[in-house]
Enzyme design. Structure first.
Site, PDB file in Angstrom:
ATOM      1  N   MET A  18      53.176 -33.611 -21.011  1.00 57.56           N
ATOM      2  CA  MET A  18      51.846 -34.139 -20.548  1.00 57.56           C
ATOM      3  C   MET A  18      51.014 -33.431 -19.523  1.00 57.56           C
ATOM      4  SD  MET A  18      49.863 -36.660 -21.236  1.00 57.56           S
ATOM      5  CE  MET A  18      50.836 -38.016 -22.091  1.00 57.56           C
ATOM      6  N   ASN A  49      50.860 -27.741 -28.619  1.00 54.83           N
ATOM      7  CA  ASN A  49      49.294 -27.077 -28.798  1.00 54.83           C
ATOM      8  C   ASN A  49      49.247 -26.069 -30.084  1.00 54.83           C
ATOM      9  OD1 ASN A  49      48.490 -28.409 -26.507  1.00 54.83           O
ATOM     10  ND2 ASN A  49      48.773 -26.626 -25.266  1.00 54.83           N
ATOM     11  N   ASP A 241      46.847 -20.867 -27.244  1.00 57.32           N
ATOM     12  CA  ASP A 241      47.702 -21.479 -28.080  1.00 57.32           C
ATOM     13  C   ASP A 241      47.095 -21.695 -29.284  1.00 57.32           C
ATOM     14  OD1 ASP A 241      49.850 -21.641 -26.097  1.00 57.32           O
ATOM     15  OD2 ASP A 241      48.926 -23.517 -25.412  1.00 57.32           O
TER      16      ASP A 241
HETATM   17  O1  RIB Z   1      48.994 -22.945 -22.535  1.00 53.31           O
HETATM   18  C1  RIB Z   1      48.568 -24.044 -21.971  1.00 53.31           C
HETATM   19  C2  RIB Z   1      49.488 -25.116 -22.017  1.00 53.31           C
HETATM   20  O2  RIB Z   1      50.636 -24.472 -21.029  1.00 53.31           O
HETATM   21  C3  RIB Z   1      49.495 -26.368 -21.405  1.00 53.31           C
HETATM   22  O3  RIB Z   1      49.091 -27.374 -22.463  1.00 53.31           O
HETATM   23  C4  RIB Z   1      50.424 -26.801 -20.450  1.00 53.31           C
HETATM   24  O4  RIB Z   1      51.326 -27.923 -21.004  1.00 53.31           O
HETATM   25  C5  RIB Z   1      51.200 -25.376 -20.689  1.00 53.31           C
HETATM   26  O5  RIB Z   1      52.587 -25.566 -21.231  1.00 53.31           O
END
Ligand code: RIB
Length: 292
Positions: A18, A49, A241
């Site tokens: 989160m 993601n 991501d």
């Molecule tokens: O790369 C972005 C992500 O890095 C975020 O959503 C956060 O949760 C971390 O994991």
């Protein structure tokens, strides 16, 4: 390598968090307090993601990961199911879910602290997890779960003809055996510098350069550079991501096409606040592709 399924099947072995996102004009210096301009709770985590990005970009995706038994767990699971990512291998463990404290400044740049929570408890892969990895076209991993688990997944993937795509983020020293089992590495320019020669044994290396696009080096000295579409940046969180997930979904079409596709997806992801909330659909990526 021939695909095992018509639609590329991608297993993401990774984290789900989160994200607690505060926006501010300027990020504070050490010891300084600044006033914020907003706050949002947005599901994120590099694994989640990338899974959502790969699904929206056209892949069939299964997620292997863990949430806790806290107030965030149901919402984290829901964001995956709403995106039609398979959650049969998502477990609930005792304790807190992963959390990321994120500060986004007026230029869209961020600082992130991740507290692993349930992600750190992903210490074992079951026989059913291994079966899913063996049946997939691509295993996609990052480094927000224990490295031994990533290594076990990569080793099993390699043994079963599943392409291993690693986004080694957050960058850290990794056992040479892990690098030896990676087919494709996706790193940003800072990570590429930090990792240096560790990337040498990897057959395909993609280096993302933010607004400057991405570079690729492959077998037999093949090299490519793809510019990135120009967009108005709101928040870069999750853009890497989104690039990586979209790249996985298009990898079967070759590096040149995959870089263009992923570049359009990554650029679009910077135009909205938040990680999972900013990931574009297949139609949006198609519309943003450069015209020939
Ligand atoms: O790369 C972005 C992500 O890095 C975020 O959503 C956060 O949760 C971390 O994991």
């Amino acid at each position: 390598m021939a695909q095992k399924t018509d639609v590329p099947s991608i297993v993401v072995l990774g984290s789900i968090n989160m994200d607690l996102v505060t926006t501010t004009d300027r990020r504070p210096m050490p010891g300084e307090t600044v006033l914020g301009t907003g706050f949002a709770m947005v599901p994120g985590g590099k694994g989640s993601n990338q899974a959502i990005a790969a699904r929206r970009a056209g892949g069939a995706v299964q997620f292997l990961g863990a949430v806790g038994d806290d107030v965030f767990a149901a919402e984290l699971r829901r964001v995956l199911t709403d995106s039609r990512v398979g959650v049969e291998r998502l477990r609930n463990v005792d304790g807190a879910s992963g959390v990321a404290a994120i500060v986004v400044d007026g230029g869209g740049e961020n600082s992130i602290i991740v507290v692993g929570g349930a992600n750190a408890r992903m210490t074992e892969l079951s026989a059913a997890d291994l079966e899913v990895i063996a049946a997939a076209d691509i295993l996609l991993c990052q480094l927000e779960i224990p490295i031994d688990t990533v290594l076990a997944g990569a080793r099993h993937a390699r043994a079963n003809g599943t392409t291993v795509l690693l986004n080694p983020s957050p960058a850290q020293d990794l056992p040479p055996e892990l690098w030896a089992n990676v087919d494709v590495a996706v790193v940003n320019s800072g990570e590429a510098e930090q990792l240096g020669t560790a990337l040498d044994p990897v057959t395909h290396v993609v280096v993302t350069r933010g607004a400057d696009g991405a570079d690729y080096r492959g077998p037999d000295g093949k090299e490519l550079s793809q510019p990135s579409p120009k967009v108005d940046v709101i928040d870069t969180t999750g853009a890497g991501d989104t690039f990586t997930g979209a790249l996985a979904a298009a990898w079967h079409r070759g590096p040149e096409y995959a870089l263009t596709w992923a570049g359009a997806a990554g650029a679009l992801a910077t135009t909205k606040l938040g990680a999972s909330t900013s990931i574009p659909t297949e139609a949006e990526i198609t519309a943003a592709l450069p015209t020939q």
